[in-house]
Design a protein around this motif. Structure first.
Motif, PDB file in Angstrom:
ATOM      1  N   SER A 223      -4.297   0.979  12.558  1.00  0.00           N
ATOM      2  CA  SER A 223      -5.386   1.086  13.533  1.00  0.00           C
ATOM      3  C   SER A 223      -4.726   0.179  14.657  1.00  0.00           C
ATOM      4  O   SER A 223      -5.498  -0.145  15.559  1.00  0.00           O
ATOM      5  CB  SER A 223      -5.953   2.018  14.009  1.00  0.00           C
ATOM      6  N   GLY A 224      -3.207  -0.523  14.116  1.00  0.00           N
ATOM      7  CA  GLY A 224      -3.205  -1.487  15.707  1.00  0.00           C
ATOM      8  C   GLY A 224      -3.659  -2.736  15.089  1.00  0.00           C
ATOM      9  O   GLY A 224      -3.353  -3.755  15.742  1.00  0.00           O
ATOM     10  N   LYS A 225      -4.504  -2.863  14.419  1.00  0.00           N
ATOM     11  CA  LYS A 225      -5.534  -4.535  13.457  1.00  0.00           C
ATOM     12  C   LYS A 225      -5.406  -4.837  12.595  1.00  0.00           C
ATOM     13  O   LYS A 225      -4.831  -3.561  11.591  1.00  0.00           O
ATOM     14  CB  LYS A 225      -6.655  -3.481  14.251  1.00  0.00           C
ATOM     15  N   LYS A 226      -4.732  -6.137  12.527  1.00  0.00           N
ATOM     16  CA  LYS A 226      -4.481  -6.738  10.869  1.00  0.00           C
ATOM     17  C   LYS A 226      -5.897  -6.475  10.087  1.00  0.00           C
ATOM     18  O   LYS A 226      -6.291  -6.831  10.121  1.00  0.00           O
ATOM     19  CB  LYS A 226      -4.068  -8.201  11.390  1.00  0.00           C
ATOM     20  N   LYS A 227      -5.363  -6.044   9.131  1.00  0.00           N
ATOM     21  CA  LYS A 227      -6.566  -6.200   8.333  1.00  0.00           C
ATOM     22  C   LYS A 227      -6.313  -6.919   6.739  1.00  0.00           C
ATOM     23  O   LYS A 227      -7.785  -7.811   6.314  1.00  0.00           O
ATOM     24  CB  LYS A 227      -6.635  -4.816   7.025  1.00  0.00           C
ATOM     25  N   ARG A 228      -5.427  -7.159   6.335  1.00  0.00           N
ATOM     26  CA  ARG A 228      -5.185  -7.763   5.163  1.00  0.00           C
ATOM     27  C   ARG A 228      -3.363  -8.625   4.847  1.00  0.00           C
ATOM     28  O   ARG A 228      -2.046  -7.754   6.065  1.00  0.00           O
ATOM     29  CB  ARG A 228      -5.179  -7.105   3.829  1.00  0.00           C
ATOM     30  N   GLU A 229      -2.939  -9.496   4.658  1.00  0.00           N
ATOM     31  CA  GLU A 229      -1.697  -9.929   4.309  1.00  0.00           C
ATOM     32  C   GLU A 229      -1.725 -10.706   3.101  1.00  0.00           C
ATOM     33  O   GLU A 229      -2.493 -11.116   2.451  1.00  0.00           O
ATOM     34  CB  GLU A 229      -1.723 -10.736   5.635  1.00  0.00           C
ATOM     35  N   GLU A 252      -5.774  -0.267  -0.605  1.00  0.00           N
ATOM     36  CA  GLU A 252      -6.496  -0.300   1.355  1.00  0.00           C
ATOM     37  C   GLU A 252      -5.512   1.129   1.877  1.00  0.00           C
ATOM     38  O   GLU A 252      -6.226   1.417   2.659  1.00  0.00           O
ATOM     39  CB  GLU A 252      -6.794  -1.605   1.699  1.00  0.00           C
ATOM     40  N   ALA A 253      -4.046   0.852   2.381  1.00  0.00           N
ATOM     41  CA  ALA A 253      -3.234   1.379   2.599  1.00  0.00           C
ATOM     42  C   ALA A 253      -3.645   3.094   2.499  1.00  0.00           C
ATOM     43  O   ALA A 253      -3.863   3.525   3.150  1.00  0.00           O
ATOM     44  CB  ALA A 253      -2.147   1.477   2.379  1.00  0.00           C
ATOM     45  N   VAL A 254      -3.869   3.231   1.238  1.00  0.00           N
ATOM     46  CA  VAL A 254      -3.606   5.251   0.716  1.00  0.00           C
ATOM     47  C   VAL A 254      -5.101   5.306   1.421  1.00  0.00           C
ATOM     48  O   VAL A 254      -5.525   6.269   1.676  1.00  0.00           O
ATOM     49  CB  VAL A 254      -3.680   4.753  -0.756  1.00  0.00           C
ATOM     50  N   ASP A 255      -5.775   4.590   1.448  1.00  0.00           N
ATOM     51  CA  ASP A 255      -7.405   5.108   2.064  1.00  0.00           C
ATOM     52  C   ASP A 255      -7.638   5.260   3.549  1.00  0.00           C
ATOM     53  O   ASP A 255      -7.807   5.613   3.647  1.00  0.00           O
ATOM     54  CB  ASP A 255      -8.614   4.213   1.399  1.00  0.00           C
ATOM     55  N   SER A 256      -6.794   3.922   3.870  1.00  0.00           N
ATOM     56  CA  SER A 256      -6.908   4.295   5.738  1.00  0.00           C
ATOM     57  C   SER A 256      -5.848   5.110   5.850  1.00  0.00           C
ATOM     58  O   SER A 256      -6.315   6.075   7.191  1.00  0.00           O
ATOM     59  CB  SER A 256      -5.859   3.039   5.963  1.00  0.00           C
ATOM     60  N   LEU A 257      -4.814   5.573   4.919  1.00  0.00           N
ATOM     61  CA  LEU A 257      -4.391   6.782   5.945  1.00  0.00           C
ATOM     62  C   LEU A 257      -4.883   8.614   5.199  1.00  0.00           C
ATOM     63  O   LEU A 257      -4.734   8.844   6.296  1.00  0.00           O
ATOM     64  CB  LEU A 257      -2.863   7.128   4.734  1.00  0.00           C
ATOM     65  N   ARG A 258      -5.518   8.438   4.219  1.00  0.00           N
ATOM     66  CA  ARG A 258      -6.746   9.142   4.019  1.00  0.00           C
ATOM     67  C   ARG A 258      -7.862   9.820   5.234  1.00  0.00           C
ATOM     68  O   ARG A 258      -8.115  10.809   5.655  1.00  0.00           O
ATOM     69  CB  ARG A 258      -7.458   8.841   3.040  1.00  0.00           C
ATOM     70  N   ASN A 259      -8.148   8.238   6.241  1.00  0.00           N
ATOM     71  CA  ASN A 259      -8.882   8.285   6.937  1.00  0.00           C
ATOM     72  C   ASN A 259      -7.808   8.336   7.863  1.00  0.00           C
ATOM     73  O   ASN A 259      -8.996   8.944   9.696  1.00  0.00           O
ATOM     74  CB  ASN A 259      -9.923   6.684   6.759  1.00  0.00           C
ATOM     75  N   GLY A 260      -7.101   8.797   7.857  1.00  0.00           N
ATOM     76  CA  GLY A 260      -6.255   9.627  10.097  1.00  0.00           C
ATOM     77  C   GLY A 260      -5.998   7.939  10.071  1.00  0.00           C
ATOM     78  O   GLY A 260      -5.843   7.950  11.162  1.00  0.00           O
ATOM     79  N   HIS A 261      -5.692   6.825   9.553  1.00  0.00           N
ATOM     80  CA  HIS A 261      -5.475   5.537  10.329  1.00  0.00           C
ATOM     81  C   HIS A 261      -3.836   5.666  10.498  1.00  0.00           C
ATOM     82  O   HIS A 261      -3.192   6.156   9.141  1.00  0.00           O
ATOM     83  CB  HIS A 261      -6.551   4.708   9.888  1.00  0.00           C
ATOM     84  N   LYS A 262      -3.226   4.871  11.920  1.00  0.00           N
ATOM     85  CA  LYS A 262      -1.854   4.148  11.210  1.00  0.00           C
ATOM     86  C   LYS A 262      -2.053   3.495  10.641  1.00  0.00           C
ATOM     87  O   LYS A 262      -2.619   2.375  10.896  1.00  0.00           O
ATOM     88  CB  LYS A 262      -1.225   4.287  12.624  1.00  0.00           C
ATOM     89  N   ASP A 339       8.487 -11.083  12.339  1.00  0.00           N
ATOM     90  CA  ASP A 339       7.808  -9.690  12.808  1.00  0.00           C
ATOM     91  C   ASP A 339       8.684  -8.427  12.270  1.00  0.00           C
ATOM     92  O   ASP A 339       8.788  -7.608  13.901  1.00  0.00           O
ATOM     93  CB  ASP A 339       6.913  -9.436  14.108  1.00  0.00           C
ATOM     94  N   PHE A 340       8.738  -7.959  11.296  1.00  0.00           N
ATOM     95  CA  PHE A 340       9.496  -6.684  11.066  1.00  0.00           C
ATOM     96  C   PHE A 340       8.615  -5.477  10.108  1.00  0.00           C
ATOM     97  O   PHE A 340       8.258  -5.241   9.510  1.00  0.00           O
ATOM     98  CB  PHE A 340      10.697  -7.611   9.900  1.00  0.00           C
ATOM     99  N   ARG A 341       8.436  -4.959  11.381  1.00  0.00           N
ATOM    100  CA  ARG A 341       7.950  -3.737  11.687  1.00  0.00           C
ATOM    101  C   ARG A 341       7.846  -1.890  10.085  1.00  0.00           C
ATOM    102  O   ARG A 341       8.957  -1.816  10.702  1.00  0.00           O
ATOM    103  CB  ARG A 341       6.703  -3.437  12.641  1.00  0.00           C
ATOM    104  N   LEU A 342       7.129  -1.719   9.363  1.00  0.00           N
ATOM    105  CA  LEU A 342       7.792  -0.556   9.005  1.00  0.00           C
ATOM    106  C   LEU A 342       5.895   0.181   9.186  1.00  0.00           C
ATOM    107  O   LEU A 342       5.197   0.178   8.392  1.00  0.00           O
ATOM    108  CB  LEU A 342       8.077  -0.872   7.391  1.00  0.00           C
ATOM    109  N   GLU A 343       5.739   1.302  10.054  1.00  0.00           N
ATOM    110  CA  GLU A 343       5.177   1.866   9.423  1.00  0.00           C
ATOM    111  C   GLU A 343       4.514   3.079   8.275  1.00  0.00           C
ATOM    112  O   GLU A 343       5.613   3.608   7.679  1.00  0.00           O
ATOM    113  CB  GLU A 343       5.311   3.433  10.453  1.00  0.00           C
TER     114      GLU A 343
END
Length: 431
Positions: A223-229, A252-262, A339-343
Motif C-alpha cells: 500500500s505504498g509503504k516500504k516493508k522489507r528488502e 509477507e506479500a501473500v498475506d498482504s494481498l489476502r488482507n486487501g493491500h496492494k 526503481d523498476f516497479r512491478l505490481e
C-alpha cells in the motif's frame, strides 16, 4: 517393562526422523505413509539437491523464522544444525557447505538424503506401512488411544502427526494433517502459500522470461509503504517473478494481498551506485559512445532482454543517437534503473509453493516436547506447525529438529491404563 507403542503419521523429513528416534529410544514404532513410498517431497526439495540446514548460529537461525522463531529455541537447544550434520555423517552421508552457509549432500542429490533416512529407520526397527492413510486419531478422556487407518483400528500409546503442509500435493502433502489436528481440538491458523513464485500485472516479466538477475536489491512496498528488502537473485518468468529474493519476500506479500493491500516490488538494478554516481556513469557513457544508438548503449548497462522493456517504460526511442538523449530522458532512465516497479497480482498455486504458511497453532504445543497441550500422547512436528522461515535450509532443519524432539518425547511418555472402547479388539499392526 513393555515397550511403548508409537505411531508416526507421515513419512517426510519430520516423520522419518521422529520414527527413527522413537525406535532408537526403545519404542515399538509404526510409520504410516499414505503414498506408495516415503520421502517423495524430500527427494525433490532444493531443486533436487536438498538444502538440509544452514551453519548460522542459533540467534541468526531463529531470526529467519520471524515472530514464530522463539518457539523453536528449546527444540534447537536439544538438536540443532551441528547435531544434524553429525547425524548424517554417521549414517555415511557426506555433506558440503556452500554460499550463504547452506548445507547440501556432497552428491548434490536429494534422494540420497531420503535413502539414508529410510535405511536408518529400518535398521532401528521401525515398521513402515505404505498406502496407509489415516482417517482418524482415536482419543479417550483427552488422551490418544490409537488411530483408524484404512478402516482398521490400531491401538498405541502415542501418535506423532507429521503429515507435512499443503505444498506439492502430488507428493502426498494434501492437508490431511490439518483435519486430524482440528479434530483433536487444535486451532489451525489459516493455511496459505509461502516461499512461492509471484504473479505480476502487465507483460514486462513475460517479455524477459528466463532472465536471471544476480546482485540486485528488491524492495517490497505494501500500500505504498516500504516493508522489507532483500539483496540477491531474482528470476523473471512467463507469469511474474521468482528466485531466492522473491521467495523470501513472498510470504509477507501473500498475506498482504489476502488482507486487501496492494503489493509492488521495486528492483534496484544498480545497488552499488547511488543516483549521483549512476548519473555520472550515464553521462560518461553518453560522452564516450554518443554516436551509438541509445539501445546499443543500454546493453552495456543492463542485460539485452531488458533493453526493450526499459525503452518502453522510460519512453525513450532506442534508435536515436545516445548523444541526443535529453536531460529529462536521462532522469527517467536513471530513475528506472534504481526503481523498476512491478505490481503483484497474486501467487502461484500450492503445487508450486515450497512450503506452507499457517497450520497448527504453536501456542497449543509444548516447545519442550512437541506434545499437544490439548491431547495427551499427541505430538505434532514439521511443516504442519505454524512455523515458516526464509530459504536457506532453515525450514528443513526445523522439520528434522521437531521430528527428533517429538520422537524422543513420545518414546518416554508416562502411560495410564486406557479403556478399550472397541467391541472387538483388532490386530494392532505393529511388528
Amino acid at each position: 517393562m513393555k515397550a511403548l507403542k508409537v505411531i508416526v503419521i507421515g513419512g517426510g523429513p519430520a516423520g522419518l526422523m521422529a520414527a527413527g528416534q522413537a525406535a532408537e529410544a526403545g519404542a515399538d514404532t509404526l510409520l504410516l505413509e499414505k503414498m506408495k513410498r516415503t520421502g517423495l517431497k524430500l527427494s525433490i526439495t532444493g531443486k533436487g539437491r536438498c538444502n538440509i540446514t544452514n551453519i548460522a548460529d542459533i540467534s541468526d537461525f531463529i531470526s529467519h523464522f520471524g515472530k514464530t522463531g522463539p518457539f523453536l529455541r528449546q527444540t534447537f537447544a536439544r538438536f540443532f544444525n551441528t547435531d544434524l550434520m553429525t547425524f548424517f555423517n554417521e549414517l555415511g552421508l557426506k555433506l558440503v557447505t556452500e554460499r550463504g552457509g547452506r548445507v547440501f549432500p556432497a552428491s548434490g542429490k536429494a534422494p540420497d538424503v531420503w535413502r539414508v533416512l529410510l535405511q536408518w529407520n529400518k535398521k532401528s526397527g521401525v515398521s513402515i506401512n505404505h498406502s496407509a492413510s489415516v482417517e482418524k486419531i482415536l482419543i479417550h478422556n483427552e488422551r490418544v488411544t490409537g488411530v483408524v487407518s484404512q478402516g482398521r483400528e490400531i491401538s498405541c500409546d502415542a501418535v506423532i502427526l507429521a503429515t507435512g503442509g499443503a505444498s506439492y500435493p502430488s507428493t502426498g502433502s494434501t492437508g490431511d494433517g490439518y483435519r486430524l489436528c482440528e479434530a483433536a481440538g487444535h486451532t489451525i491458523i489459516p493455511v496459505r502459500q509461502a516461499l512461492v513464485p509471484l504473479e505480476t500485472y502487465g507483460d514486462e516479466a513475460k517479455k524477459m522470461a528466463g532472465l536471471n538477475l544476480r546482485n540486485v536489491n528488491t524492495r517490497m512496498f505494501v500500500s505504498g509503504k516500504k516493508k522489507r528488502e532483500q539483496f540477491g537473485e531474482i528470476v523473471f518468468t512467463e507469469f511474474g517473478l521468482t528466485g531466492p529474493s522473491i521467495l523470501t519476500l513472498s510470504g509477507e506479500a501473500v498475506d498482504s494481498l489476502r488482507n486487501g493491500h496492494k503489493v509492488a516490488f521495486s528492483i534496484d538494478l544498480k545497488p552499488a551506485l547511488d543516483e549521483k554516481k549512476l548519473d555520472a556513469r550515464l553521462q560518461r557513457d553518453i560522452d564516450s559512445r554518443g554516436k551509438e544508438q541509445i539501445g546499443s548503449l543500454l546493453r552495456g548497462l543492463i542485460p539485452r532482454e531488458m533493453v526493450p522493456v526499459c525503452l518502453d517504460l522510460t519512453r525513450i526511442c532506442g534508435e536515436h543517437p545516445a548523444s541526443g538523449i535529453s536531460a529529462k530522458e536521462r532522469v527517467r532512465l536513471r530513475t528506472w534503473l534504481k526503481d523498476f516497479r512491478l505490481e503483484v497480482s497474486g501467487c502461484r498455486p500450492f503445487a508450486e509453493a515450497i512450503i506452507t504458511s499457517g497450520g497448527a497453532d504453536i501456542r497449543e504445543i509444548d516447545p519442550m516436547t512437541m506434545e499437544s497441550r490439548k491431547t495427551k500422547g499427541l505430538f505434532i512436528a514439521g511443516e504442519l506447525l505454524d512455523i515458516q522461515a526464509d530459504t536457506g535450509g532453515y525450514n528443513l532443519q526445523a522439520a528434522f529438529s521437531t521430528g527428533w524432539l517429538s520422537g524422543r518425547s513420545a518414546a518416554q511418555i508416562t502411560t495410564l491404563p486406557k479403556k478399550n472402547t472397541s467391541k472387538k479388539p483388532k490386530k494392532d499392526g505393529f511388528s
